[in-house]
Design a protein around this motif. Structure first.
Motif, short mmCIF file in Angstrom:
data_model
loop_
_atom_site.label_atom_id
_atom_site.label_comp_id
_atom_site.label_asym_id
_atom_site.label_seq_id
_atom_site.Cartn_x
_atom_site.Cartn_y
_atom_site.Cartn_z
N LYS A 172 -30.41 27.98 -37.49
CA LYS A 172 -29.10 27.50 -37.10
C LYS A 172 -28.44 26.77 -38.23
O LYS A 172 -29.06 25.94 -39.10
CB LYS A 172 -29.04 26.26 -36.05
CG LYS A 172 -29.59 27.06 -34.74
CD LYS A 172 -29.41 26.17 -33.50
CE LYS A 172 -27.74 25.88 -33.24
NZ LYS A 172 -27.72 24.75 -32.11
N ILE A 173 -27.27 27.15 -38.80
CA ILE A 173 -26.61 26.55 -40.07
C ILE A 173 -26.20 25.19 -39.43
O ILE A 173 -25.15 25.12 -38.58
CB ILE A 173 -25.71 27.55 -40.52
CG1 ILE A 173 -26.08 28.97 -41.03
CG2 ILE A 173 -25.06 26.78 -41.75
CD1 ILE A 173 -25.25 30.06 -41.33
N ASP A 174 -26.44 24.15 -40.32
CA ASP A 174 -25.77 23.04 -39.98
C ASP A 174 -24.32 22.71 -39.97
O ASP A 174 -23.71 23.46 -40.87
CB ASP A 174 -26.33 21.92 -40.92
CG ASP A 174 -26.18 20.44 -40.64
OD1 ASP A 174 -25.09 19.98 -41.29
OD2 ASP A 174 -26.53 19.86 -39.75
N ARG A 175 -23.62 22.01 -39.34
CA ARG A 175 -22.25 21.90 -38.95
C ARG A 175 -21.75 21.51 -40.33
O ARG A 175 -20.42 21.61 -40.44
CB ARG A 175 -22.13 21.30 -37.77
CG ARG A 175 -22.26 19.86 -37.93
CD ARG A 175 -21.85 19.00 -36.87
NE ARG A 175 -22.76 19.60 -35.40
CZ ARG A 175 -22.03 20.18 -34.52
NH1 ARG A 175 -20.97 20.41 -34.34
NH2 ARG A 175 -22.77 20.51 -33.42
N GLY A 176 -22.31 20.84 -41.04
CA GLY A 176 -21.94 19.98 -42.39
C GLY A 176 -21.61 21.11 -43.18
O GLY A 176 -20.57 20.96 -44.10
N THR A 235 -16.15 26.14 -51.83
CA THR A 235 -16.58 27.17 -52.09
C THR A 235 -18.04 27.33 -52.13
O THR A 235 -19.06 28.13 -52.05
CB THR A 235 -16.16 27.83 -53.45
OG1 THR A 235 -16.39 27.06 -54.50
CG2 THR A 235 -14.49 28.39 -53.39
N GLU A 236 -18.57 25.98 -52.44
CA GLU A 236 -20.06 25.67 -52.58
C GLU A 236 -20.51 26.17 -51.22
O GLU A 236 -21.83 26.61 -51.24
CB GLU A 236 -20.65 24.53 -53.13
CG GLU A 236 -20.11 24.56 -54.53
CD GLU A 236 -20.74 22.98 -55.12
OE1 GLU A 236 -21.14 22.07 -54.29
OE2 GLU A 236 -20.51 22.84 -56.45
N ASP A 237 -20.17 25.52 -50.11
CA ASP A 237 -20.60 25.66 -48.67
C ASP A 237 -20.55 27.19 -48.33
O ASP A 237 -21.60 27.68 -47.54
CB ASP A 237 -19.96 24.86 -47.67
CG ASP A 237 -20.09 23.50 -47.94
OD1 ASP A 237 -20.90 23.02 -48.50
OD2 ASP A 237 -19.24 22.53 -47.41
N ALA A 295 -26.05 32.63 -48.85
CA ALA A 295 -27.38 32.64 -48.88
C ALA A 295 -28.46 32.48 -47.80
O ALA A 295 -29.14 33.16 -47.78
CB ALA A 295 -27.69 31.53 -50.14
N ILE A 296 -27.95 31.77 -47.03
CA ILE A 296 -28.86 31.50 -45.62
C ILE A 296 -28.44 32.67 -44.75
O ILE A 296 -29.54 33.17 -44.23
CB ILE A 296 -27.89 30.35 -44.83
CG1 ILE A 296 -28.57 28.97 -45.56
CG2 ILE A 296 -28.84 30.06 -43.61
CD1 ILE A 296 -27.83 27.79 -45.00
N VAL A 297 -27.41 33.51 -44.72
CA VAL A 297 -27.23 34.56 -43.92
C VAL A 297 -28.07 35.90 -44.45
O VAL A 297 -28.75 36.52 -43.72
CB VAL A 297 -25.91 34.95 -43.75
CG1 VAL A 297 -25.73 36.59 -43.13
CG2 VAL A 297 -25.06 33.88 -42.92
#
Length: 704
Positions: free
Chosen positions: A612-616, A625-627, A633-635
């Motif tokens: 689960k990707i954090d809502r932050g 763009t960093e987020d 990367a997580i995907v």
């Protein structure tokens, strides 16, 4: 002169009686000295005097009966009784003398003369009981020698009795040896006196017919005396055993009372003073400070992170950690200070330091020593402390007020993140009272059924089909209304209530999921968050299995969400727990992914099925763009590991479209569906655009 002869067996009997009487006398001296009351001492003195006097007199009388003259013999009863009374009186004086605390040489000499004279008087009075006519003639030097022997034997007997009156491991053996010496000395005096006596030719015994018969008297006196001495000695022995057992029982009771008193005033685990003893010492400190116009400080110490250690490794590790913390604090305070354990992980330090700078120095020192790492039974443990400080200012402050102020300051330190100290300020009391009331209400919330679950849906990113719901805990307080989780969850963790609350959440979520399966054949899953404390609890897997079985819910419909930081806290233990849950059929989701410090080496070993990707990361997706790069990367990582990727916190269409384009599997957020009650969960209704085409759903349809 008439020539007499001795009966050998009666001589031996008289010598045995003398030794037996001597041993009994020595034992009586010990009983008198050991008596706890004046009445008991007087009783033993009276009984001992009679038994000892009878024994000495019997030795003398049997010795006389052993001497046979060629004329009829007899003894005047009144004169014989007088000799017995003299023996008893002399024995009473001897026992009284040796029962005194001191026996000086002067007193010993005077006592020897008096007792020896009494023994000699007894002997020669007994000789006079024969009423010989003409009278008995005595050789002067032998007569004097017998008296000298009587005095010497009496002195030796007094000295021996005085020094052997105390009981010890060898006292009976020593008394037996002393009794032999004393018996020989007494017999020596008697037979020396008998040797001094001469009976002129033609002498006749005036008591031969009026007095007691010579024949049966020896047997009667011997049996009576030995019986009396035996009974006296037996009573003494039994009383000594009873006294010894009573003394042992008394000692045991005193020791037990002392131990009970210690346990009542000290903590069993740390051996520190407990609340009761602290209150007494605090009261004394208040009284002393008021009398001498001085000040002192009270420091309330509460450990940060202790419950996590206790639940993760077990109570035995937690107890050992508390003992180690107590030892560290003790070694860093003064001996005049009082450190007490209030219970749980709370300590209170009473110190005479009152200058704020000095007290702050103590607080800083305690924070430093407490936060150092601990190695307990092979486990590395870390805790810190929150310290509240109140200073007695000399006003009419009560000890309970001082404790409450220090406790309020401690709560303030904890609310600031812990690992710090705070001095009490009046404004802290209101917050402390609110926190205490919150904890009291929280303890009753389960019993009053004030908790409820809302469910936030998750949708397939491409088809927007409902794939599952996440159970979210809420507290409907009867007075405060809906209490946000971020207000009561930390309090529940601190109070140790998070485990029973977590059990209720799991049970309620599984119950509701079973209802959905039976009612609408729902093919979605229900996700339940596990706190760090709950995840580390030793009975987690058994709890999950029992809950699923209770509601007849297949494990594949349950998803347990564990935060990344929780899973990485103890990797080996986490691996074991997650593997057991996965083998059971339960799905595992790594929550708040990207916020911790995961190792890819460990991540690929975790038996998880979802990230689960954090809502932050999702919140500023359009501007940062960093987020976006991190989510990409997580995907990519999730696809490589064959994991489902869930993005939470989706609130705009831009976020939805971007996450879908990146390849997220499922989406969750206010844009798609807010947390609702279980009766409001159903499939989403597609929304039509102005062109008549279907667009992404804007929420859930409400079944009313």
């Amino acid at each position: 002169m008439l020539i007499g002869i001795y009966s050998s067996w009666l001589v031996l009997v008289s010598l045995f009686v003398a030794m037996f009487a001597s041993y009994t006398a020595l034992d009586m001296a010990g009983r008198i000295t050991a008596s706890q009351t004046r009445f008991a001492a007087c009783s033993w003195l009276g009984g001992g005097s009679f038994a000892m006097g009878l024994g000495i007199w019997s030795m003398h009388f049997i010795g006389m009966l052993a001497y046979k003259l060629p004329v009829p013999m007899g003894y005047d009863v009144r004169i014989t009784s007088l000799s017995l009374l003299i023996a008893i009186a002399s024995s009473g004086f001897a026992l009284w003398l040796v029962s005194q605390n001191e026996l000086s040489w002067r007193r010993l000499g005077a006592g020897a003369v008096l007792m020896g004279s009494g023994v000699a008087a007894m002997h020669y009075t007994g000789m006079a009981a024969m009423r010989m006519s003409p009278g008995i003639q005595y050789t002067p030097w032998l007569f004097a020698l017998s008296i000298f022997i009587a005095i010497g034997a009496s002195g030796a007997a007094l000295w021996i009795a005085f020094h052997l009156r105390r009981h010890s491991s060898r006292v009976r053996l020593l008394r037996a040896g002393a009794a032999i010496v004393m018996g020989i000395a007494i017999a020596g005096m008697h037979y020396t006196g008998m040797a001094a006596a001469h009976f002129p030719t033609g002498s006749a015994c005036g008591a031969a017919h009026a007095g007691a018969d010579h024949g049966w008297l020896a047997i009667l006196v011997t049996i009576s005396t030995l019986g009396c001495l035996s009974v006296t000695l037996m009573i003494s022995v039994l009383d000594l055993r009873l006294e010894s057992r009573t003394a042992v029982l008394s000692t045991s009771l005193a020791s037990a009372n002392e131990e009970l008193t210690y346990l009542a005033l000290h903590d069993n685990l740390t051996k520190l003073p407990n609340r009761l003893l602290l209150e007494d010492r605090l009261n004394q400190a208040v009284q002393t400070a008021k009398r001498k116009n001085t000040r002192f400080s009270l420091m309330f110490v509460d450990l940060d992170g202790f419950k996590c250690v206790n639940d993760a490794y077990g109570h035995h590790i937690g107890d050992a950690l508390l003992a180690e913390v107590a030892l560290r604090i003790l070694t860093n305070i003064r001996s005049s200070d009082t450190l007490a354990r209030m219970g749980g992980d709370e300590f209170v330090l009473l110190t005479q330091a009152h200058d704020p700078a000095d007290v702050a120095g103590i607080g800083e020192k305690l924070l430093t020593v407490i936060r150092r790492p601990y190695e307990i039974d092979g486990h590395d443990c870390m805790v810190s402390a929150s310290i509240g400080i109140s200073i007695f200012d000399g006003d009419d402050q009560h000890q309970n007020e001082l404790l409450m102020n220090a406790d309020a300051a401690m709560y303030h330190a904890k609310s600031l993140g812990g690992d710090r100290y705070c001095f009490f300020e009046p404004s802290m009391n209101a917050n402390a009272q609110q926190q205490m009331q919150l904890l009291r209400d929280l303890r009753l919330a389960l019993e009053r059924r004030e908790f409820l679950l809302l469910y936030q849906p998750k949708f397939d990113a491409l088809t927007m089909a409902l794939t599952g719901v996440e159970a979210l805990l809420r507290w409907q307080h009867p007075e405060r209304g809906m209490v946000p989780p971020d207000q009561f969850i930390p309090a529940a963790e601190k109070a140790g209530l998070i485990v029973p609350i977590g059990e209720w959440v799991l049970d309620e979520a599984c119950r509701q999921m079973a209802l959905w399966r039976n009612a609408v054949e729902a093919d979605w899953t229900v996700a339940v968050n596990l706190s760090a404390v709950q995840f580390a609890h030793s009975g987690l897997t058994q709890l999950v299995a029992a809950t699923l079985a209770r509601h007849a819910l297949e494990p594949r419909y349950l998803v347990l969400e564990v935060t990344e930081s929780t899973a990485m806290r103890d990797v080996d233990s986490s691996m074991t727990i997650l593997r057991q849950l996965t083998e059971m059929g339960v799905h595992i989701s790594i929550d708040d992914f990207g916020t911790g410090y995961s190792s890819l080496l460990y991540l690929k070993r975790f038996p998880a099925s979802e990230l689960k990707i954090d809502r932050g990361f999702v919140r500023d997706l359009a501007r940062d763009t960093e987020d976006a790069a991190i989510i990409s990367a997580i995907v990519a990582l999730g696809r490589t590991l064959n994991l489902n990727i869930v993005a939470e916190g989706v609130e705009t269409s831009v976020q939805q479209e971007f996450l879908t384009r990146l390849g997220c599997t499922s989406l969750q957020g206010y844009l798609l569906g807010r947390p609702v009650g279980p009766d409001l969960i159903t499939e989403p209704v597609p929304q039509l655009t102005s062109t008549g085409e279907e667009s992404s759903p804007r929420g859930l349809s409400l079944c009313r």
